[in-house]
Design an enzyme around this catalytic site. Structure first.
Site, PDB file in Angstrom:
ATOM      1  N   HIS A  36       0.820  -1.220   0.000  1.00 39.83           N
ATOM      2  CA  HIS A  36       0.000   0.000   0.000  1.00 39.83           C
ATOM      3  C   HIS A  36       0.852   1.268   0.000  1.00 39.83           C
ATOM      4  O   HIS A  36       0.449   2.298   0.539  1.00 39.83           O
ATOM      5  CB  HIS A  36      -0.986   0.000   1.179  1.00 39.83           C
ATOM      6  CG  HIS A  36      -2.140  -0.949   0.966  1.00 39.83           C
ATOM      7  ND1 HIS A  36      -3.396  -0.528   0.595  1.00 39.83           N
ATOM      8  CD2 HIS A  36      -2.208  -2.305   1.036  1.00 39.83           C
ATOM      9  CE1 HIS A  36      -4.199  -1.589   0.469  1.00 39.83           C
ATOM     10  NE2 HIS A  36      -3.495  -2.682   0.738  1.00 39.83           N
ATOM     11  N   ASP A  38       2.136   2.410  -3.044  1.00 37.38           N
ATOM     12  CA  ASP A  38       2.119   3.032  -4.387  1.00 37.38           C
ATOM     13  C   ASP A  38       1.275   4.300  -4.429  1.00 37.38           C
ATOM     14  O   ASP A  38       1.718   5.330  -4.924  1.00 37.38           O
ATOM     15  CB  ASP A  38       1.723   2.024  -5.492  1.00 37.38           C
ATOM     16  CG  ASP A  38       0.342   1.406  -5.362  1.00 37.38           C
ATOM     17  OD1 ASP A  38      -0.286   1.528  -4.288  1.00 37.38           O
ATOM     18  OD2 ASP A  38      -0.118   0.792  -6.354  1.00 37.38           O
ATOM     19  N   ALA A 124      -7.027 -13.208  -6.214  1.00 37.84           N
ATOM     20  CA  ALA A 124      -6.142 -13.821  -5.224  1.00 37.84           C
ATOM     21  C   ALA A 124      -5.027 -12.877  -4.789  1.00 37.84           C
ATOM     22  O   ALA A 124      -4.323 -13.159  -3.842  1.00 37.84           O
ATOM     23  CB  ALA A 124      -5.539 -15.106  -5.794  1.00 37.84           C
ATOM     24  N   GLY A 125      -4.855 -11.777  -5.477  1.00 39.43           N
ATOM     25  CA  GLY A 125      -3.753 -10.871  -5.128  1.00 39.43           C
ATOM     26  C   GLY A 125      -2.580 -11.018  -6.072  1.00 39.43           C
ATOM     27  O   GLY A 125      -1.483 -10.546  -5.786  1.00 39.43           O
ATOM     28  N   SER A 128      -4.630 -10.475 -11.439  1.00 41.44           N
ATOM     29  CA  SER A 128      -5.260 -10.974 -12.663  1.00 41.44           C
ATOM     30  C   SER A 128      -5.939  -9.805 -13.386  1.00 41.44           C
ATOM     31  O   SER A 128      -5.991  -9.776 -14.614  1.00 41.44           O
ATOM     32  CB  SER A 128      -6.275 -12.063 -12.332  1.00 41.44           C
ATOM     33  OG  SER A 128      -7.190 -11.605 -11.359  1.00 41.44           O
ATOM     34  N   SER A 129      -6.429  -8.819 -12.628  1.00 38.61           N
ATOM     35  CA  SER A 129      -7.130  -7.718 -13.291  1.00 38.61           C
ATOM     36  C   SER A 129      -6.174  -6.823 -14.080  1.00 38.61           C
ATOM     37  O   SER A 129      -6.483  -6.432 -15.206  1.00 38.61           O
ATOM     38  CB  SER A 129      -7.981  -6.912 -12.318  1.00 38.61           C
ATOM     39  OG  SER A 129      -7.264  -6.565 -11.186  1.00 38.61           O
ATOM     40  N   ASP A 173       0.267  -2.575  -9.975  1.00 37.56           N
ATOM     41  CA  ASP A 173      -0.025  -3.806 -10.709  1.00 37.56           C
ATOM     42  C   ASP A 173       0.270  -3.637 -12.201  1.00 37.56           C
ATOM     43  O   ASP A 173       0.865  -4.516 -12.839  1.00 37.56           O
ATOM     44  CB  ASP A 173      -1.489  -4.215 -10.488  1.00 37.56           C
ATOM     45  CG  ASP A 173      -1.830  -4.288  -9.009  1.00 37.56           C
ATOM     46  OD1 ASP A 173      -0.898  -4.316  -8.190  1.00 37.56           O
ATOM     47  OD2 ASP A 173      -3.026  -4.296  -8.666  1.00 37.56           O
ATOM     48  N   TYR A 221     -10.223  -1.614   0.866  1.00 42.89           N
ATOM     49  CA  TYR A 221      -9.069  -0.987   0.202  1.00 42.89           C
ATOM     50  C   TYR A 221      -9.278   0.531   0.133  1.00 42.89           C
ATOM     51  O   TYR A 221      -8.410   1.316   0.505  1.00 42.89           O
ATOM     52  CB  TYR A 221      -8.914  -1.557  -1.208  1.00 42.89           C
ATOM     53  CG  TYR A 221      -7.691  -1.033  -1.936  1.00 42.89           C
ATOM     54  CD1 TYR A 221      -6.515  -1.764  -1.984  1.00 42.89           C
ATOM     55  CD2 TYR A 221      -7.711   0.212  -2.568  1.00 42.89           C
ATOM     56  CE1 TYR A 221      -5.389  -1.283  -2.647  1.00 42.89           C
ATOM     57  CE2 TYR A 221      -6.592   0.700  -3.222  1.00 42.89           C
ATOM     58  CZ  TYR A 221      -5.438  -0.055  -3.266  1.00 42.89           C
ATOM     59  OH  TYR A 221      -4.338   0.431  -3.913  1.00 42.89           O
TER      60      TYR A 221
HETATM   61  C1  GLA Z   1      -3.485  -3.764  -4.948  1.00 43.66           C
HETATM   62  C2  GLA Z   1      -3.543  -2.464  -5.757  1.00 43.66           C
HETATM   63  C3  GLA Z   1      -2.153  -1.838  -5.888  1.00 43.66           C
HETATM   64  C4  GLA Z   1      -1.452  -1.724  -4.538  1.00 43.66           C
HETATM   65  C5  GLA Z   1      -1.561  -3.039  -3.747  1.00 43.66           C
HETATM   66  C6  GLA Z   1      -1.081  -2.908  -2.337  1.00 43.66           C
HETATM   67  O1  GLA Z   1      -2.769  -4.713  -5.652  1.00 43.66           O
HETATM   68  O2  GLA Z   1      -4.069  -2.709  -7.032  1.00 43.66           O
HETATM   69  O3  GLA Z   1      -2.250  -0.581  -6.519  1.00 43.66           O
HETATM   70  O4  GLA Z   1      -1.977  -0.652  -3.807  1.00 43.66           O
HETATM   71  O5  GLA Z   1      -2.888  -3.518  -3.695  1.00 43.66           O
HETATM   72  O6  GLA Z   1       0.269  -2.570  -2.292  1.00 43.66           O
END
Ligand code: GLA
Length: 384
Positions: A36, A38, A124-125, A128-129, A173, A221
Site C-alpha cells: 500500500h 504506491d 487472489a492478489g 489478474s485484473s 499492478d 481498500y
Molecule cells: C493492490 C492495488 C495496488 C497496490 C496493492 C497494495 O494490488 O491494485 O495498486 O496498492 O494492492 O500494495
C-alpha cells in the site's frame, strides 16, 4: 488448462473460423515488499510472474464486440456505442473500461472479436485484473494502429480500475505487468514514476501459497486509502515539504502521533514503515544479504497484521507456519490483502519440499486446502 501463445491463436481459429490479426500477453505480479505504498507516492519491489493473460483478436465491422474466455468457458457481447453503464461485478468491465479510457485520450478502438484465457488465479492478489487490462490494452492499441508510452498505458489501466470497476488502486499492478523481466524484480518509484529491474537473488525461489479466501478490493481498500490521505493531510500541515506519506520519517510520525486519529496513525505507520523497509531491502539485496531481506518480509507481514489490518486469520496462519520450515527466508501477504495469497522467498533447493510442507501445515492448522505454486520471474507484457 494450459494456455500458451500458440493455443490462444488456435482457440481463436476454432471459435471464429479465421486467423487472429493480433495476439498479446500480460503477466500477473507478486508484490515482494512495499505494501500500500504506491498510492502514497512510495516505493515497491515486485515481480512479474510466469503466469499471464493471453488474448488474440481481429477487427470486426460495425460496433458490436464479442469476447470468449476459453479458460472460464464464458463469453460477452457488447456494443461500443453503449459503454456508459458498467454491470456491477461483470468481467467485461475491464475491457469496456479500457476502451472508454482510450477514447478519452483520443484513441478510438474498432469493434473486435477476441479469445482470451488466463493462467493467473482470480481475485487472489496476483493482479489478474491488471494482466487483463494490460493484455487487452496492448492488443487494442495494436488493433487500432496506435502506440502509447508505457506509463500512459499503465494509467489507462488504473483509470479503468478506479472509474469503471470502483477500486481506487494505485499503479503498482500495471507497472509490474508492463515492466517485468525474467529473473528480475521490478523496483518502482511512484513519485518519479521510474522503474528499474533488480536481479532476483541467486539460489532463491518464490513460492506462492493461496489462502483461498477471495478478496474484493472495492470497500476496505478504499477505506485504507482514505485513512492514508487523511494522515498525510494532517502531516503536511505540520511539516513543510510533506506532500504524501512517502515524505514522512518514522520520527516525524511519532512526534505527530497525538495529532492523528489513532487508526489513521497505525495506517500511516504501516506505509512509512514499508517505504523504509523497501529502501533497506534493496540495500540488503545489493549487498547480497538475502537473510536480511527475508526478515524485512516478515516485518512487513507483522505490520499488515497489527497496523494496517489488511491481513486475516488465514494469511496470518500461512506466514506463521512458514517461519520454521527449512529453507524459508521470508514470507508475507502480497497485494491488497484481506485474503488472497502469501509470497515466500525460499532457498531454491528447498522449494519443492517447502511448497508441500506449507500446504500440509496450513491444512493441519486451519483445515483448509491452500493452492501452492512455485513462480518464476517472467517478462512484461508484449505482443506475441
Ligand atoms: C493492490 C492495488 C495496488 C497496490 C496493492 C497494495 O494490488 O491494485 O495498486 O496498492 O494492492 O500494495
Amino acid at each position: 488448462m494450459s494456455i500458451t501463445a500458440a493455443s490462444i491463436r488456435q482457440s481463436f481459429v476454432t471459435v471464429f473460423g479465421a486467423e487472429p490479426e493480433i495476439a498479446a500477453r500480460a503477466p500477473g505480479r507478486l508484490e515482494i515488499l512495499g505494501n500500500h505504498t504506491d498510492y502514497n507516492q512510495g516505493v515497491v519491489l515486485s515481480v512479474a510472474v510466469d503466469r499471464a493473460t493471453f488474448v488474440a483478436a481481429r477487427k470486426l465491422p460495425g460496433t458490436v464486440c464479442r469476447v470468449v474466455d476459453v479458460a472460464l468457458g464464458d463469453e460477452r457481447t457488447f456494443d461500443l456505442a453503449d459503454l456508459a453503464h458498467p454491470l456491477k461485478g461483470d468481467w467485461a468491465n475491464y475491457i469496456k473500461g479500457m476502451v472508454v479510457e482510450f477514447g478519452k485520450r483520443g484513441i478510438s478502438i474498432p469493434a473486435f472479436a477476441a479469445v482470451m484465457g488466463s493462467t493467473i488465479p482470480l481475485s487472489a492478489g496476483m493482479s489478474s485484473s491488471a494482466a487483463f487490462e494490460m493484455s487487452f490494452g496492448t492488443m487494442l492499441l495494436a488493433l487500432a494502429g496506435q502506440s502509447m508510452e508505457w506509463r500512459e498505458l499503465a494509467k489507462v489501466g488504473q483509470a479503468c480500475e478506479n472509474r469503471y470497476v470502483g477500486a481506487n488502486t494505485g499503479l503498482l499492478d500495471q507497472f509490474s505487468s508492463l515492466k517485468g523481466k525474467a529473473g528480475h524484480l521490478v523496483f518502482s518509484d511512484f513519485r518519479s514514476l521510474e522503474v528499474r529491474n533488480v536481479p532476483l537473488p541467486a539460489g532463491t525461489a518464490l513460492v506462492v501459497a493461496n489462502s483461498m479466501v477471495k478478496h474484493n478490493l472495492t470497500n476496505e481498500y478504499n477505506e485504507r486509502r482514505e485513512s492514508c490521505e487523511r494522515a498525510a493531510a494532517v502531516l503536511a500541515k505540520l511539516y513543510p515539504g510533506v506532500a504524501a506519506l512517502r515524505d514522512v520519517s518514522l520520527e516525524q510520525l511519532e512526534a505527530a502521533r497525538a495529532k492523528l486519529d489513532p487508526v489513521d496513525y497505525r495506517r500511516a505507520l504501516h506505509v512509512v514503515g514499508e517505504c523504509t523497509r523497501v529502501m533497506a531491502g534493496s540495500a540488503a539485496l545489493e549487498q547480497g544479504d538475502v537473510a536480511g531481506f527475508g526478515q524485512l518480509m516478515f516485518a512487513s507481514q507483522d505490520s499488515s497484521t497489527h497496523n494496517f489490518e489488511n491481513s486475516c486469520a488465514e494469511l496470518d496462519a500461512l506466514v506463521a507456519v512458514a517461519r520454521d520450515i527449512p529453507g524459508v527466508l521470508g514470507a508475507r501477504l502480497s497485494g491488497g490483502g484481506f485474503g488472497g495469497i502469501t509470497v515466500h522467498l525460499v532457498q531454491a533447493d528447498h522449494a519443492e519440499a517447502y511448497a508441500a510442507e506449507v500446504a500440509r501445515r496450513y491444512r493441519e492448522r486451519t483445515g483448509l486446502e491452500s493452492e501452492v505454486m512455485i513462480c518464476r520471474a517472467g517478462d512484461g507484457a508484449a505482443l506475441l
